[in-house]
Structures are given as structure tokens and as C-alpha cells.
Design a protein around this motif. Sequence first.
Motif, PDB file in Angstrom:
ATOM      1  N   UNK A   1      48.198  68.002  44.147  1.00  0.00           N
ATOM      2  CA  UNK A   1      49.240  68.641  43.347  1.00  0.00           C
ATOM      3  C   UNK A   1      50.295  67.622  42.938  1.00  0.00           C
ATOM      4  N   UNK A   2      50.732  66.800  43.887  1.00  0.00           N
ATOM      5  CA  UNK A   2      51.778  65.804  43.600  1.00  0.00           C
ATOM      6  C   UNK A   2      51.332  64.825  42.507  1.00  0.00           C
ATOM      7  N   UNK A   3      50.097  64.359  42.618  1.00  0.00           N
ATOM      8  CA  UNK A   3      49.641  63.367  41.649  1.00  0.00           C
ATOM      9  C   UNK A   3      49.461  63.980  40.266  1.00  0.00           C
ATOM     10  N   UNK A   4      49.009  65.218  40.178  1.00  0.00           N
ATOM     11  CA  UNK A   4      48.879  65.828  38.857  1.00  0.00           C
ATOM     12  C   UNK A   4      50.248  66.007  38.212  1.00  0.00           C
ATOM     13  N   UNK A   5      51.263  66.279  39.008  1.00  0.00           N
ATOM     14  CA  UNK A   5      52.617  66.384  38.463  1.00  0.00           C
ATOM     15  C   UNK A   5      53.108  65.009  38.010  1.00  0.00           C
ATOM     16  N   UNK A   6      52.811  63.980  38.785  1.00  0.00           N
ATOM     17  CA  UNK A   6      53.219  62.619  38.407  1.00  0.00           C
ATOM     18  C   UNK A   6      52.502  62.164  37.145  1.00  0.00           C
ATOM     19  N   UNK A   7      51.277  62.589  36.965  1.00  0.00           N
ATOM     20  CA  UNK A   7      50.467  62.130  35.840  1.00  0.00           C
ATOM     21  C   UNK A   7      50.633  63.007  34.603  1.00  0.00           C
ATOM     22  N   UNK A   8      51.495  63.974  34.652  1.00  0.00           N
ATOM     23  CA  UNK A   8      51.723  64.818  33.479  1.00  0.00           C
ATOM     24  C   UNK A   8      52.377  63.972  32.385  1.00  0.00           C
ATOM     25  N   UNK A   9      51.789  63.981  31.190  1.00  0.00           N
ATOM     26  CA  UNK A   9      52.305  63.136  30.107  1.00  0.00           C
ATOM     27  C   UNK A   9      53.027  63.938  29.029  1.00  0.00           C
ATOM     28  N   UNK A  10      52.959  65.249  29.098  1.00  0.00           N
ATOM     29  CA  UNK A  10      53.681  66.077  28.147  1.00  0.00           C
ATOM     30  C   UNK A  10      52.777  66.901  27.257  1.00  0.00           C
ATOM     31  N   UNK A  11      53.360  67.959  26.682  1.00  0.00           N
ATOM     32  CA  UNK A  11      52.682  68.853  25.744  1.00  0.00           C
ATOM     33  C   UNK A  11      51.395  69.435  26.312  1.00  0.00           C
ATOM     34  N   UNK A  12      51.400  69.662  27.630  1.00  0.00           N
ATOM     35  CA  UNK A  12      50.264  70.295  28.277  1.00  0.00           C
ATOM     36  C   UNK A  12      49.198  69.350  28.780  1.00  0.00           C
ATOM     37  N   UNK A  13      49.326  68.056  28.580  1.00  0.00           N
ATOM     38  CA  UNK A  13      48.283  67.095  28.953  1.00  0.00           C
ATOM     39  C   UNK A  13      48.626  66.348  30.240  1.00  0.00           C
ATOM     40  N   UNK A  14      47.597  66.142  31.069  1.00  0.00           N
ATOM     41  CA  UNK A  14      47.725  65.405  32.326  1.00  0.00           C
ATOM     42  C   UNK A  14      46.768  64.219  32.289  1.00  0.00           C
ATOM     43  N   UNK A  15      47.266  63.047  32.642  1.00  0.00           N
ATOM     44  CA  UNK A  15      46.399  61.876  32.747  1.00  0.00           C
ATOM     45  C   UNK A  15      45.438  62.051  33.909  1.00  0.00           C
ATOM     46  N   UNK A  16      44.283  61.397  33.822  1.00  0.00           N
ATOM     47  CA  UNK A  16      43.335  61.398  34.935  1.00  0.00           C
ATOM     48  C   UNK A  16      43.438  60.061  35.644  1.00  0.00           C
ATOM     49  N   UNK A  17      44.477  59.933  36.460  1.00  0.00           N
ATOM     50  CA  UNK A  17      44.742  58.657  37.102  1.00  0.00           C
ATOM     51  C   UNK A  17      45.819  57.904  36.339  1.00  0.00           C
ATOM     52  N   UNK A  18      45.770  56.597  36.430  1.00  0.00           N
ATOM     53  CA  UNK A  18      46.828  55.788  35.822  1.00  0.00           C
ATOM     54  C   UNK A  18      46.649  55.604  34.319  1.00  0.00           C
ATOM     55  N   UNK A  19      45.492  55.988  33.792  1.00  0.00           N
ATOM     56  CA  UNK A  19      45.197  55.785  32.375  1.00  0.00           C
ATOM     57  C   UNK A  19      44.912  57.118  31.712  1.00  0.00           C
TER      58      UNK A  19
END
Length: 424
Positions: free
Chosen positions: A219-237
Amino acid sequence: MQDQPPKRRLFLGGLLAGSAALTAGLPLSALAAGTQASPPARQYLVKLLERIAEPVFSAMAEGKLKQTFELELSPTWDGRPKEVAYLECFGRLLSACAPWFALPDDDSAEGRSRKRLRQLALKSLAHAVDPASPDFLLWQGPPQVLVDSAYISSAMLRAPAALWEPLDAATRGRIVEVIKGIRSIESAHTNWLLFASMNEAFLLSVGEKYDPLRLTTGVRKMREWYVGDGWIKDGDTFHFDYYNAFVIYPMLVTVLQTMVRYKASYWGAAPADLLAQATRRMQRYSEHLERYISPTGTYPPIGRSITYRTAAFQPLAFLALHRLLPASLPEGQVRAALEAVHRAIWTPAGNFGKGGFLTIGFAGHQPTLGDWYSNTGSMYIAAESLITLGLPASDSYWTAPALDWTQKKAFANQPFPKDYHVDY
């Protein structure tokens, strides 16, 4: 889309406690009538799910899945043990069928089929964790095991009354044992963190000792990886693909639902607030998904794992199942769009092999589209787009008038809503 979530429950207890909440307020007569006179869209999807599920559950219930499964590996297969395919096939299919299995029994043709397949699935579960069975699955070894163990956990969370409670004590104990044993497998620093979270959420739900760190890290990492407008990064990229749909949003919201239901803690925030936030973001992402669907039901074959076919639209199905569709996505519009998608993908020849098992492909048999981890077992995640079948036939999702979806309106010179980014 509205700034506030729709006035519907952000947590639907029926997903975790069987079908009772899903069917709350509906008299048994209405349920029976609904299943006896299923709307055409539902009839089509039921037949599709039956076709996907029948070869797997009927074979595995007799301990013959490995013997009969039509195993095909991607031409770029990376050499991992091919035995991972059986867990992939069974776990992903069971997760997809779970909401449907959670519906109450009835004497309609669909009801009888559902009951029979559910009974076969329960027998298959016993084989899956019985070391003496020919169909004992691979629960240790390659990291892929972590991935697909989470789909077994998903099934248990979605339909505990149908898939967990009927099991004998020995089988339940074995499932808990193998899920705990998978803690020894290291997770990639990607969406895989959610697979570990799903396993801990399952353990939490059945009263077993769970690991709070594994539960909350995803949960924490998906929140950190949220990039905006509904999209979440899959890791650092950032990856422009369908992994927000395949894994991230369905599992993220399921973990948070479980944490809310069982009052698990989360350092620095309230799980209920995180659930509300994740749900709103999932709704926004689903607005994008709906706009991908062409007037004929086709959609862009972009990114990794396009052979997962209709699993790309799992978030729309998930929100419909939980009655969480935003006002911008009416039920009749989503149902019509998803039916068009399924017909576009599943109508071409080649999706099923000679024995009825799925093949590697996007809209047919196209093995060169497979990734280095792709096998025919992987393909069963496609059935996750069918979880709307967990809504009874009398539900408004099935009975609401069909509406044109966004692209169908746009290319027919009809008014359609403009689209703007959100800041939540």
C-alpha cells in the motif's frame, strides 16, 4: 468526474463475507427470477466463463490437470520451471470465478452450472495443496510462486463462504501453511509487493497471525508511486501498459478493504481514508479505460502482457461489482462497453486450443506476442474481467438500459463529456 466519491459504500462486505451483502435487500424470489431470465449480456458472459473454467476445474477435480493441460511456452521463455504454469492457471481462474461462486444457489440453468463448477473448484483446491496429489502445485521455488499464490488469497477474500468455509480442516490448514511459507520468497520492487500484501490480507481475514509490514508495504509503495490523474508507476519507472488494471488497483483496493473490515492499523494514516483515496483514483483510471474502447469494442494493444486480453478492463468490472462506478460511468454504459470488448477479443478463432484450454495470444492464437514469462497458464488472468457475474441477474447493472460508451458517441456525432485531469 465529481470531486467527491459517489454516495455508495467504499467497502462492500459481500466481497469478503460471501454473497450476503452483494444481494442485500433483494428477496429470494427476485434472485431466482433474475437468474432464470438472465439478460442477454449476462448469458453471453456466463457462457464465456463456463468455457474458460470447465476444462481446468473438471480435470483438476480428478487430479488430472497436469496430465491434460495444453502447456505452451512463449518463444522467449526465460527458463524458469514450467511447473509454475499450473499454479498460474488455477489461481487466476479461481480468483476470477470467486464472485460468481459467491452467489446463492438456485435452480436455474446458470445456478446449476455455477454450483457444479464451484464443487469442482473445491475439489481442485484440495488437490492443489495435497502433497500426495498428482496436481499438488508448486508452492516453493521460483519467485513466480509469490505472484500466483496471491490469486488464491484473492479468491478466498472474494468468496470465503463459498470457497473457504466448506473446506475440510486439513485443506484449510495446508492453504495457510503454503501461504505462510511463501514469505521466504523475495518480492521484486514493483507491483509484486501487492502480492505479498494480498497474502497477508487473507491471513488477517481468517484469523491467522499476519505480518503487518508485508501487509502495508504494498500500500505504501503504491501511494509513493502515484504519478497523478489516476495513474500509478510500476516501480521506479513509469510503464505505459495495463498493469494498473491487471494488478495494481484491484489488489490495492482489496487489501485496503480488508484492512478496514478487520481493523488493521497503518502507521501515519487511517485505512478508511486511504481506501477512499484509492477508490477515487481507481475511478479516475477507469474513466481512461472506458475511453480506450472503440465503437466496435477494440482497444489499444499496448505494453507488457497484452496476451492477458480482457483483464485490461478488470477495474471497470471491479467497480461495477462493488457498486462503486462514478457518476461519469453509468452501469448501462459500462456493461455495453465491456460486452463489446469481450466480443471483440473472444470471437476470433484460436483463443482456445483443441482441449479447450486458453492459448497465448491477444485476439486469437498469437504465440509470438508472449513475453519471457508467458505460458498458457498465465492467460487465465483474462477471466478477471468477468467478475461482474458476482452481481445477480436481477441487479441494475444487468437490467439498466444499454448506453453508448464514449468513443461510440464521439464517432457518431453525438455529444460526449470532455475530459480533464484530476488532482487527487
